[in-house]
Motif scaffolding. Sequence first.
Motif, short mmCIF file in Angstrom:
data_model
loop_
_atom_site.label_atom_id
_atom_site.label_comp_id
_atom_site.label_asym_id
_atom_site.label_seq_id
_atom_site.Cartn_x
_atom_site.Cartn_y
_atom_site.Cartn_z
N SER A 248 -5.88 -3.68 -6.39
CA SER A 248 -6.32 -2.61 -7.27
C SER A 248 -5.28 -2.41 -8.37
O SER A 248 -4.18 -2.97 -8.30
N LYS A 249 -5.61 -1.60 -9.34
CA LYS A 249 -4.66 -1.34 -10.42
C LYS A 249 -3.38 -0.73 -9.87
O LYS A 249 -2.28 -1.09 -10.27
N GLY A 250 -3.52 0.20 -8.90
CA GLY A 250 -2.35 0.83 -8.30
C GLY A 250 -1.50 -0.17 -7.53
O GLY A 250 -0.28 -0.15 -7.61
N GLU A 251 -2.17 -1.07 -6.79
CA GLU A 251 -1.43 -2.08 -6.02
C GLU A 251 -0.71 -3.04 -6.96
O GLU A 251 0.42 -3.43 -6.71
N ALA A 252 -1.38 -3.44 -8.03
CA ALA A 252 -0.77 -4.35 -8.99
C ALA A 252 0.46 -3.70 -9.62
O ALA A 252 1.50 -4.35 -9.78
N LYS A 253 0.35 -2.43 -9.96
CA LYS A 253 1.49 -1.72 -10.54
C LYS A 253 2.61 -1.63 -9.51
O LYS A 253 3.79 -1.84 -9.84
N ALA A 254 2.26 -1.34 -8.27
CA ALA A 254 3.26 -1.26 -7.21
C ALA A 254 3.97 -2.60 -7.05
O ALA A 254 5.19 -2.65 -6.88
N MET A 255 3.23 -3.69 -7.12
CA MET A 255 3.83 -5.02 -6.99
C MET A 255 4.81 -5.29 -8.12
O MET A 255 5.90 -5.80 -7.90
N ARG A 256 4.42 -4.96 -9.33
CA ARG A 256 5.32 -5.17 -10.47
C ARG A 256 6.61 -4.36 -10.31
O ARG A 256 7.71 -4.87 -10.56
#
Length: 117
Positions: free
Chosen positions: A37-45
Amino acid sequence: MKTILLAWGTAALMGCGLASAQAPVTPPPPAEAEGPSKGEAKAMREFKMLDFNGDGKLSRSEVKLFPRLANAFDEADTDHDGFVSYEEVRAFAVKYRAERDRAKQAPAAPAPAASAP
């Protein structure tokens, strides 16, 4: 505290991505999933940003520039190995969210009655 959760959650998700590049730790997502999700992608970055040496875990020195993360380090490092793994960050985020939700649901204390002169 919300910032801590976001940062740890991000760090956790980033660690998962890095850990899977080194050795699969968790099963791959279901085929019907389109990706993070967008939140997960941001968390990964954000986790990758904090994981300076790319080892898939965060050390005290990697989070020292972020006081809120540094202050929560001991609580998140549940195995006391001096590092915070993806799974520890994920567990910390779940615990934090549960505590936050309980606090929101708790009835507010009634305001003290004004005394008459």
